[in-house]
Design a protein around this motif. Structure first.
Motif, PDB file in Angstrom:
ATOM      1  N   ARG A   6      37.815  44.079  48.976  1.00 20.88           N
ATOM      2  CA  ARG A   6      36.780  43.413  49.782  1.00 20.88           C
ATOM      3  C   ARG A   6      36.143  42.238  49.066  1.00 20.88           C
ATOM      4  NH1 ARG A   6      33.877  48.721  52.369  1.00 20.88           N
ATOM      5  NH2 ARG A   6      35.635  49.334  53.674  1.00 20.88           N
ATOM      6  N   LYS A   7      36.009  42.352  47.764  1.00 26.03           N
ATOM      7  CA  LYS A   7      35.401  41.256  47.001  1.00 26.03           C
ATOM      8  C   LYS A   7      36.257  39.999  47.074  1.00 26.03           C
ATOM      9  CE  LYS A   7      32.927  44.150  43.709  1.00 26.03           C
ATOM     10  NZ  LYS A   7      32.765  44.500  42.284  1.00 26.03           N
ATOM     11  N   LEU A   8      37.562  40.188  46.945  1.00 28.64           N
ATOM     12  CA  LEU A   8      38.468  39.042  47.043  1.00 28.64           C
ATOM     13  C   LEU A   8      38.422  38.446  48.444  1.00 28.64           C
ATOM     14  CD1 LEU A   8      40.675  37.209  45.856  1.00 28.64           C
ATOM     15  CD2 LEU A   8      42.346  38.947  46.522  1.00 28.64           C
ATOM     16  N   ALA A   9      38.455  39.300  49.452  1.00 26.72           N
ATOM     17  CA  ALA A   9      38.414  38.823  50.838  1.00 26.72           C
ATOM     18  C   ALA A   9      37.139  38.027  51.100  1.00 26.72           C
ATOM     19  CB  ALA A   9      38.514  40.006  51.801  1.00 26.72           C
ATOM     20  N   GLY A  76      37.246  41.786  42.252  1.00 26.09           N
ATOM     21  CA  GLY A  76      37.680  43.128  42.610  1.00 26.09           C
ATOM     22  C   GLY A  76      38.932  43.615  41.899  1.00 26.09           C
ATOM     23  N   PHE A  77      39.436  42.839  40.952  1.00 22.91           N
ATOM     24  CA  PHE A  77      40.606  43.283  40.206  1.00 22.91           C
ATOM     25  C   PHE A  77      40.171  44.160  39.035  1.00 22.91           C
ATOM     26  CE2 PHE A  77      42.180  39.367  42.245  1.00 22.91           C
ATOM     27  CZ  PHE A  77      43.288  39.895  42.890  1.00 22.91           C
ATOM     28  N   VAL A  78      41.025  45.085  38.666  1.00 21.92           N
ATOM     29  CA  VAL A  78      40.716  46.053  37.610  1.00 21.92           C
ATOM     30  C   VAL A  78      41.636  45.794  36.423  1.00 21.92           C
ATOM     31  CG1 VAL A  78      40.596  48.501  37.035  1.00 21.92           C
ATOM     32  CG2 VAL A  78      40.062  47.744  39.365  1.00 21.92           C
ATOM     33  N   PRO A  79      41.056  45.465  35.252  1.00 20.92           N
ATOM     34  CA  PRO A  79      41.900  45.191  34.078  1.00 20.92           C
ATOM     35  C   PRO A  79      42.707  46.406  33.673  1.00 20.92           C
ATOM     36  CG  PRO A  79      39.601  44.636  33.644  1.00 20.92           C
ATOM     37  CD  PRO A  79      39.654  45.320  34.960  1.00 20.92           C
ATOM     38  N   ARG A  80      43.873  46.141  33.125  1.00 21.61           N
ATOM     39  CA  ARG A  80      44.698  47.223  32.598  1.00 21.61           C
ATOM     40  C   ARG A  80      44.034  47.798  31.365  1.00 21.61           C
ATOM     41  NH1 ARG A  80      49.085  43.179  33.356  1.00 21.61           N
ATOM     42  NH2 ARG A  80      49.981  43.686  35.356  1.00 21.61           N
TER      43      ARG A  80
END
Length: 114
Positions: A6-9, A76-80
């Motif tokens: 949702r954050k990216l959108a 909204g991406f999650v780092p590895r």
């Protein structure tokens, strides 16, 4: 979009990009960064929006951050996660029995075991 990003959108909408236009802008930034054209497509953008990509590749992520003027985590991406070795951060090679290696001498078909 129940499980999607949702954050990216929200950021894409805020910036006024279509999926295809965002892909074009990212590809242009990739070309500036690497000297080679990028190959991000609107299908990639849809996959990101669905949550199918948790952490984009480095060059793509850097260019996405530049185009959308936001950090990947804020989009909204999650780092590895980095894997730590179980022995206090030091990795050890498994212990194996010594190998018998052959060392060939320059003589007539003789080998010496070491």
């Amino acid at each position: 979009m129940t499980q999607g990003n949702r954050k990216l959108a929200a950021r894409i909408t805020e910036c006024g990009f279509s999926q295809a236009e965002l892909a074009r802008q990212i590809n242009a930034e990739i070309e500036l960064l690497t000297g080679k054209p990028g190959n991000v497509t609107d299908a990639d953008i849809r996959r990101w929006l669905r949550g199918g990509t948790r952490w984009p590749q480095d060059r793509i992520r850097l260019c996405l951050e530049k185009v959308l003027d936001a950090r990947a985590e804020d989009l909204g991406f999650v780092p590895r996660k980095k894997r730590l070795a179980p022995s206090g951060g030091r990795s050890r090679a498994p212990t194996r029995p010594p190998h018998r290696r052959r060392r060939y001498s320059p003589g007539p078909r003789r080998s010496v075991h070491t």
